[in-house]
Design a protein around this motif. Structure first.
Motif, mmCIF file in Angstrom:
data_model
loop_
_atom_site.group_PDB
_atom_site.id
_atom_site.type_symbol
_atom_site.label_atom_id
_atom_site.label_comp_id
_atom_site.label_asym_id
_atom_site.label_seq_id
_atom_site.Cartn_x
_atom_site.Cartn_y
_atom_site.Cartn_z
ATOM 1 N N MET A 31 48.509 31.728 12.052
ATOM 2 C CA MET A 31 49.341 30.955 12.959
ATOM 3 C C MET A 31 48.466 29.961 13.700
ATOM 4 S SD MET A 31 51.660 31.830 16.256
ATOM 5 C CE MET A 31 50.248 31.846 17.296
ATOM 6 N N ILE A 32 48.856 28.704 13.647
ATOM 7 C CA ILE A 32 48.129 27.635 14.330
ATOM 8 C C ILE A 32 49.020 27.128 15.459
ATOM 9 C CG2 ILE A 32 47.039 25.385 14.096
ATOM 10 C CD1 ILE A 32 46.904 26.004 11.019
ATOM 11 N N GLN A 33 48.568 27.282 16.694
ATOM 12 C CA GLN A 33 49.287 26.777 17.863
ATOM 13 C C GLN A 33 48.560 25.536 18.355
ATOM 14 O OE1 GLN A 33 52.240 27.831 19.653
ATOM 15 N NE2 GLN A 33 51.839 25.779 20.433
ATOM 16 N N MET A 34 49.266 24.426 18.403
ATOM 17 C CA MET A 34 48.659 23.164 18.807
ATOM 18 C C MET A 34 48.719 22.981 20.322
ATOM 19 S SD MET A 34 47.806 22.158 15.831
ATOM 20 C CE MET A 34 47.274 20.464 16.041
ATOM 21 N N THR A 35 47.799 22.181 20.872
ATOM 22 C CA THR A 35 47.860 21.809 22.287
ATOM 23 C C THR A 35 49.019 20.837 22.476
ATOM 24 O OG1 THR A 35 46.356 19.944 21.992
ATOM 25 C CG2 THR A 35 45.359 22.073 22.613
ATOM 26 N N ASN A 36 49.397 20.600 23.711
ATOM 27 C CA ASN A 36 50.458 19.640 24.010
ATOM 28 C C ASN A 36 49.847 18.248 24.122
ATOM 29 O OD1 ASN A 36 52.554 21.529 24.147
ATOM 30 N ND2 ASN A 36 51.972 22.085 26.219
ATOM 31 N N TYR A 37 49.773 17.560 23.025
ATOM 32 C CA TYR A 37 49.282 16.184 23.030
ATOM 33 C C TYR A 37 50.402 15.296 22.512
ATOM 34 C CZ TYR A 37 48.672 16.308 17.933
ATOM 35 O OH TYR A 37 48.894 16.397 16.586
ATOM 36 N N SER A 38 50.322 13.999 22.797
ATOM 37 C CA SER A 38 51.331 13.074 22.271
ATOM 38 C C SER A 38 50.692 12.266 21.155
ATOM 39 C CB SER A 38 51.850 12.149 23.376
ATOM 40 O OG SER A 38 50.779 11.425 23.938
ATOM 41 N N GLY A 39 51.517 11.806 20.260
ATOM 42 C CA GLY A 39 51.009 11.011 19.144
ATOM 43 C C GLY A 39 51.394 11.619 17.816
ATOM 44 N N HIS A 40 50.716 11.176 16.794
ATOM 45 C CA HIS A 40 50.998 11.605 15.432
ATOM 46 C C HIS A 40 50.656 13.079 15.223
ATOM 47 C CE1 HIS A 40 51.734 7.530 13.958
ATOM 48 N NE2 HIS A 40 50.706 7.148 14.696
ATOM 49 N N GLY A 41 51.224 13.633 14.144
ATOM 50 C CA GLY A 41 50.891 14.994 13.755
ATOM 51 C C GLY A 41 49.447 15.079 13.280
ATOM 52 N N ALA A 42 48.862 16.248 13.445
ATOM 53 C CA ALA A 42 47.459 16.456 13.073
ATOM 54 C C ALA A 42 47.340 16.864 11.613
ATOM 55 C CB ALA A 42 46.837 17.531 13.959
ATOM 56 N N TYR A 43 46.354 16.299 10.956
ATOM 57 C CA TYR A 43 45.915 16.798 9.660
ATOM 58 C C TYR A 43 44.948 17.925 9.961
ATOM 59 C CZ TYR A 43 48.060 13.365 6.662
ATOM 60 O OH TYR A 43 48.980 12.642 5.956
ATOM 61 N N GLY A 96 51.822 17.782 18.340
ATOM 62 C CA GLY A 96 51.455 18.392 19.618
ATOM 63 C C GLY A 96 52.492 19.387 20.101
ATOM 64 N N GLY A 97 52.031 20.554 20.538
ATOM 65 C CA GLY A 97 52.901 21.597 21.055
ATOM 66 C C GLY A 97 53.559 22.461 19.997
ATOM 67 N N GLU A 98 53.510 22.044 18.743
ATOM 68 C CA GLU A 98 54.136 22.819 17.669
ATOM 69 C C GLU A 98 53.216 23.934 17.208
ATOM 70 O OE1 GLU A 98 55.070 20.092 14.506
ATOM 71 O OE2 GLU A 98 56.909 19.423 15.485
ATOM 72 N N ARG A 99 53.804 24.820 16.410
ATOM 73 C CA ARG A 99 53.008 25.848 15.750
ATOM 74 C C ARG A 99 53.416 25.895 14.295
ATOM 75 N NH1 ARG A 99 54.890 31.365 18.594
ATOM 76 N NH2 ARG A 99 53.616 30.337 20.128
ATOM 77 N N ALA A 100 52.477 26.351 13.494
ATOM 78 C CA ALA A 100 52.717 26.486 12.061
ATOM 79 C C ALA A 100 52.170 27.834 11.621
ATOM 80 C CB ALA A 100 52.027 25.364 11.298
ATOM 81 N N ILE A 101 52.840 28.426 10.671
ATOM 82 C CA ILE A 101 52.365 29.684 10.093
ATOM 83 C C ILE A 101 52.218 29.476 8.598
ATOM 84 C CG2 ILE A 101 52.840 32.119 9.676
ATOM 85 C CD1 ILE A 101 54.426 32.122 12.317
#
Length: 160
Positions: A31-43, A96-101
């Motif tokens: 599970m990857i929890q992202m920080t709350n940043y604005s802008g494009h999605g992270a690679y 930003g702010g999303e999570r992925a599993i």
């Protein structure tokens, strides 16, 4: 005649099997929890790093537009030269702010053997973090929570 053929084939099969190494692996939920940043999605590139500190294998890539793979600079130096097929291990970027599993497959022989796992992140028009999360692949570490340094708030892994 049939018994001799059976014995010959059995012996041949056992001989071949004895020289074949089977590498067992374990699937891990990551599970990857992202920080709350604005802008494009992270690679995000998840890589297996060998004991010498070099890339050994790409375990997963979050971001399926190969036009941007070169923004994950250190990994690109490894991947870009050989262009291994990674179609089966890619998915969408994570904002930003999303999570992925995701489920990643790690060979059991790499655990407690000096290997590490690295999570690199790159965001268009923002920054690149070579070791957003990196930790040694040990029996204890692989089941833990690991804080990020950049776009990743934390990752958590567990056997699937």
């Amino acid at each position: 005649m049939k018994i001799k053929q059976y014995i010959f084939l059995s012996t041949l099969f056992l001989g071949l099997v004895s020289f074949t190494t089977f590498s067992e692996s374990t699937k891990y939920k990551c599970m990857i929890q992202m920080t709350n940043y604005s802008g494009h999605g992270a690679y995000i590139v998840i890589s297996l790093i060998n004991p010498e500190g070099d890339y050994e294998k790409t375990l997963y890539v979050k971001g399926d537009d190969d036009e941007w793979y070169n923004t994950v600079e250190e990994w690109w130096k490894f991947y870009g030269k050989k262009r291994h097929n990674i179609d089966a291990i890619t998915g969408a970027t994570v904002a930003g702010g999303e999570r992925a599993i995701e489920v990643i497959d790690i060979e059991d022989s790499k655990i407690d053997a000096g290997y590490s796992i690295r999570f690199e992140t790159a965001v268009e028009d923002d920054a690149y973090v070579v070791d957003d999360v990196q930790f040694p692949l040990t029996t204890e570490n692989i089941k833990g929570k690991h804080e990020g340094k950049g776009f990743i708030r934390y990752i958590r892994m567990m056997p699937n």
